[in-house]
Structures are given as C-alpha cells and as structure tokens.
Design a protein around this motif. Structure first.
Motif, short mmCIF file in Angstrom:
data_model
loop_
_atom_site.label_atom_id
_atom_site.label_comp_id
_atom_site.label_asym_id
_atom_site.label_seq_id
_atom_site.Cartn_x
_atom_site.Cartn_y
_atom_site.Cartn_z
N ASP A 28 52.70 43.17 43.70
CA ASP A 28 53.43 42.26 42.82
C ASP A 28 54.91 42.21 43.17
OD1 ASP A 28 51.28 41.37 41.17
OD2 ASP A 28 51.27 43.33 40.20
N LYS A 65 49.52 44.69 34.90
CA LYS A 65 48.70 44.71 36.11
C LYS A 65 48.69 46.11 36.75
CE LYS A 65 48.98 39.89 37.67
NZ LYS A 65 49.18 39.03 38.85
N VAL A 70 44.80 46.42 38.19
CA VAL A 70 44.25 45.13 38.62
C VAL A 70 44.12 45.05 40.14
CG1 VAL A 70 44.74 42.64 38.73
CG2 VAL A 70 44.97 43.87 36.57
N HIS A 71 45.08 45.61 40.85
CA HIS A 71 45.07 45.53 42.32
C HIS A 71 44.30 46.68 42.98
CE1 HIS A 71 47.72 42.16 42.10
NE2 HIS A 71 48.72 42.85 41.61
N SER A 123 39.27 41.01 33.97
CA SER A 123 40.62 40.97 34.54
C SER A 123 40.58 40.68 36.03
CB SER A 123 41.32 42.30 34.30
OG SER A 123 41.34 42.63 32.92
N GLU A 127 42.35 37.45 37.91
CA GLU A 127 43.28 37.64 39.03
C GLU A 127 42.78 36.92 40.27
OE1 GLU A 127 46.40 39.11 41.50
OE2 GLU A 127 46.25 39.14 39.31
#
Length: 267
Positions: A28, A65, A70-71, A123, A127
C-alpha cells in the motif's frame, strides 16, 4: 488543483509513515507513492475535496488492510468450495466498461467454524476485484434465484457493507437478480444498513433484463446468457485439505453433506 491535492496528500502520507510505518503494508505504501488513483479516490469521496478528511480515510483504510492481513493471502488461501459454491468470478464488463464480479447467493451458509475465513474471503474478493478494475470501477451481480432465509446472515451482510468504505469509488453498482419474494423483508433490512449513497447504486432486476446492461456473452447460461465456462482461479485446494483451519471430521462431513458434495478424500 486535483494534482496539487494528490501531491499534498502524498506528502502527508510520507510524514505519517516516517513515524508509523509499521501500521501500513509495503504494497500500500508503494501504491500511494506511484498510483494516482490510490490517492485521488479518497479525495473524490469528499464532496468538498477536503484533504484532511481524505487523508484520515486513506490512513484508516490502509491500516485496516495491514491489520486484517489483506495482502497476506492469495486466491489459493481459500477453499475451492468457497469459490465454486458462491460462484465468485471476475468476468467481462458491463455496457459502461465496468468490471463485473459475479456471485451466487443460494449456496451461502453460515458456519461458526468458518466465521474468520469467511470474512477473510469477502475481503480478499473485494481487494481482488477492486485491483482488477482500477479507476474504471466495478459492479457486483448477485444471482439470488432459489435463495431462501437459510442463506441470510445479517452479520455477514453488515460486514460486506462496512468494508466498502475502504475502497471509495470502486463499487459503481450492485444488481440483485431474481430476488425471491420471501427475501423482500430481509433485503429491506440489509438496505437499512447502507448509507444513502450506497443505496442509490443497489438495484434489483429480473434475469431477462440483465442483457440490457451486460453483453450476453458475459452472462452465464443460468441467467439467460451464452457463457458456459467458469472463471475460477487455478490450483484451488478443497476445504477437506485445508489442514490449517483445524476443522473436525464431523464438521467436514456435515459441510459436504449439506451442500450435497462428495468428500474429496477421507482422513
């Protein structure tokens, strides 16, 4: 002015990460530095282009995030059955050139044992489609034909609605197809959870109306289109083989029996 605002927000973010870099994922951070849309979307979300509010919302979204991981997950982090039972696919564009995510409602079920990974999956899919769409935005088409009260989970609905705010300008429309009359009351309750702005982009329609806004080659045969193939990710692992979830044999038997699916293998 927009470019100047983007530059100022970027500088504000650089000052933020100088002190709190551990709150943000490196992915991000790089996106804010190199992709205008990842900054501009938060500015456009403010009616008056308020830079302070946009910055606060940017930080809130990116901190979520990072904290929610999330990643840290891939398509293969989620059981094959999640994708296939819910028919979650990114396929085609509507007549306004917006990416389409397709979903199926009638197979959705609530299992306490799967609460965490269900929210992670929701989620991840948001994304994924947002990243695929970029500045063009995306729509979600939900096939609700054959769904009933057993498919309604208000907590999951609230969660889906709550995380949309972390992706301003991404979702441009949500179409609920063939909503059964039995779910009209539940649908009204779900709408009540939404902001007025979100309500305006949610609509119901019949499957025979869908071709007015989406080319039939993108529409599945079950909804009156001509598409026969699916667009699920590759190399998916069945729930039965996701040992990290620590699911009991009794639960797995119940899951596959409820969905009328054979167990991929026995332990």
């Amino acid at each position: 002015m927009a470019n100047e605002s983007i530059a100022r927000l970027r500088q504000m973010f650089e000052d933020e990460i100088a002190n709190n870099a551990d709150l943000y994922h490196s992915i991000d951070i790089e996106r804010v530095r190199t992709e205008d849309w990842q900054v501009k979307r938060f500015l456009l979300d403010q009616p008056d282009m308020d830079e302070k509010k946009a910055f606060d919302n940017l930080c809130k979204a990116l901190q979520w995030k990072k904290s929610f991981g999330v990643h840290d997950r891939t398509d293969q982090s989620f059981p094959k059955e999640f994708w296939e039972l819910n028919s979650v696919e990114i396929y085609g564009r509507d007549n306004e050139n917006r990416i389409i995510q397709w979903e199926l409602y009638r197979n959705q079920r609530t299992f306490p044992e799967l609460n965490d990974i269900t929210r992670q999956f929701i989620s991840h899919c948001l994304e994924r489609v947002d990243r695929t769409a970029g500045e063009d935005g995306f729509i979600i088409i939900t096939d609700s034909n054959g769904a009933g009260l057993a498919n309604v989970d208000m907590d999951v609905a609230r969660y889906k609605i709550s995380i949309i705010d972390y992706y301003p300008g991404g979702l441009r429309g949500q179409y609920v197809i063939d909503l059964p009359w039995l779910l009209n009351a539940a649908f009204k309750i779900i709408l009540s959870f939404m902001s007025e702005r979100l309500k305006k982009i949610v609509s119901t329609m019949k499957s025979n109306e869908l071709s007015k806004c989406v080319d039939s080659k993108f529409i599945p045969v079950c909804l009156g289109g001509t598409r026969e193939k699916n667009a699920f990710p590759n190399d998916l692992i069945p729930l039965d083989q996701h040992s990290s979830l620590n699911l009991s044999e009794q639960f797995l038997d119940r899951f596959y029996k409820l969905h009328k699916l054979p167990r991929p293998r026995k332990m």
